[in-house]
Write an enzyme that holds these catalytic residues in place. Structure first.
Site, PDB file in Angstrom:
ATOM      1  N   CYS A  40       0.917  -1.282   0.082  1.00 41.61           N
ATOM      2  CA  CYS A  40       0.068  -0.110  -0.137  1.00 41.61           C
ATOM      3  C   CYS A  40       0.907   0.964  -0.034  1.00 41.61           C
ATOM      4  CB  CYS A  40      -0.880   0.142   1.324  1.00 41.61           C
ATOM      5  SG  CYS A  40      -2.411   1.360   1.213  1.00 41.61           S
ATOM      6  N   CYS A  44      -2.026   3.731   7.072  1.00 37.99           N
ATOM      7  CA  CYS A  44      -3.195   4.030   8.170  1.00 37.99           C
ATOM      8  C   CYS A  44      -2.868   3.166   9.243  1.00 37.99           C
ATOM      9  CB  CYS A  44      -4.568   3.435   7.297  1.00 37.99           C
ATOM     10  SG  CYS A  44      -4.907   4.391   5.977  1.00 37.99           S
ATOM     11  N   CYS A  47      -4.866  -0.251   9.946  1.00 42.63           N
ATOM     12  CA  CYS A  47      -4.972  -1.238   9.036  1.00 42.63           C
ATOM     13  C   CYS A  47      -4.893  -2.890   9.599  1.00 42.63           C
ATOM     14  CB  CYS A  47      -3.975  -0.915   7.968  1.00 42.63           C
ATOM     15  SG  CYS A  47      -3.874  -2.140   6.677  1.00 42.63           S
TER      16      CYS A  47
END
Length: 319
Positions: A40, A44, A47
């Site tokens: 990714c 975040c 996650c």
């Protein structure tokens, strides 16, 4: 008398075993979430499917796995990650294969939105039923603190919403309700964006993914109480598109296929072997999937794109 009793007991046992085996062997993976990459471009903090590997299957292997799933009863596929648009060529090929060859009812994508381009939707949009964009806040400072952030999350979300309407794709928003956003009022923005579904998840901790200082992400600092989650949902109760998913509904109700074409188990057991090695049914039998919770959270819904939009888009484009 004893022999008769033995025969009766044996008959009942065989019937019970047959019923159990029959039920297990006819489990249908109606909707599957294929996380074909863990990579990714965002970080975040909560996650729960982190970049523990960089593996991605060859396209022919992925297609074979998708064919096996269709033969086992799959009607909907959702491509997720990681960030699926990191591999836009691979993603586009799978989308077209699922619609044009497998004739699946629904093909959807979950993305953070940062890499979505109009040119991709112009090329593959006719084969995409749903595009879901993750947006956890309409305050860019909050998005940056969460880890989504280069500062353009919200403007990009509005662009994607407009493109989806243009190309006849159902536009969806996914929001993780967490410590940083649970007091936010998003009604005005949701009214403007008009997603066909706004799915609001209660932030979830998954063992080995985001549950400690030793994992790539530690989501514990983002946790909220059940009541704080309910307060967020009640504040947005006027939104007809709102779909609330608490930890209870979310944790074990998704069939998740990982980057190795294995079903993941959220009940503490190991992943299945690859469906290419043991087949779909044996893989399903080795993990726990809460089919009742899947149905309770509305796992089956109107997931195909609008027919009139399809025809309008097709007439307007040179495919």
């Amino acid at each position: 008398m004893a022999s008769i009793l033995f025969f009766v007991v044996l008959t009942i046992a065989v019937a019970v075993l047959f019923k159990f085996y029959h039920a297990r062997s006819w489990t249908r993976p109606v909707a599957v979430n294929y996380h074909f990459t863990r990579r990714c471009n965002k970080t975040c903090g909560f996650c729960f499917h982190t970049a523990t590997t960089s593996h991605i299957e060859p396209l022919d292997h992925a297609k074979k796995g998708l064919l096996l799933l269709k033969q086992a009863g799959m009607r909907k596929i959702n491509f997720a990650g990681g960030e699926p648009f990191l591999y836009s060529k691979f993603l586009g090929d799978m989308i077209d294969f699922c619609k044009e060859d497998l004739r699946l009812e629904s093909v959807s994508i979950v993305t953070n939105g940062s890499l979505v381009k109009e040119s991709f939707l112009k090329k593959h949009g006719f084969n995409i039923d749903i595009l879901a964009v993750s947006c956890d806040s309409f305050d860019e400072a909050t998005n940056i603190e969460i880890g989504r952030g280069s500062g353009n999350q919200v403007p990009q979300l509005y662009k994607i919403g407009s493109w989806c309407r243009q190309y006849g794709i159902k536009f969806k928003i996914n929001t993780v309700v967490c410590r940083l956003n649970y007091q936010e009022d998003m009604n005005q923005q949701i009214d403007a964006l008009r997603p066909f579904r706004w799915k609001c998840f209660q932030v979830l901790i998954v063992a080995g993914e985001n549950d400690s200082n030793g994992t790539l992400r530690d989501g514990r600092k983002f946790l909220i109480t059940d009541q704080e989650y309910r307060n967020f949902c009640e504040r947005h109760g006027q939104q007809k598109s709102l779909i609330a998913e608490s930890n209870r509904l979310m944790a074990k109700s998704y069939l998740i296929l990982d980057e190795y074409l294995r079903f993941l188990d959220r009940d503490g057991r190991q992943p299945s072997d690859s469906i290419l090695q043991i087949g779909v049914q044996k893989a399903l039998e080795s993990v726990y999937w809460d089919e009742r919770a899947f149905r309770d959270r509305g796992g089956i819904y109107d997931w195909s794109r609008r027919v009139e939009s399809c025809s309008e888009v097709k007439k307007g484009l040179d495919w």
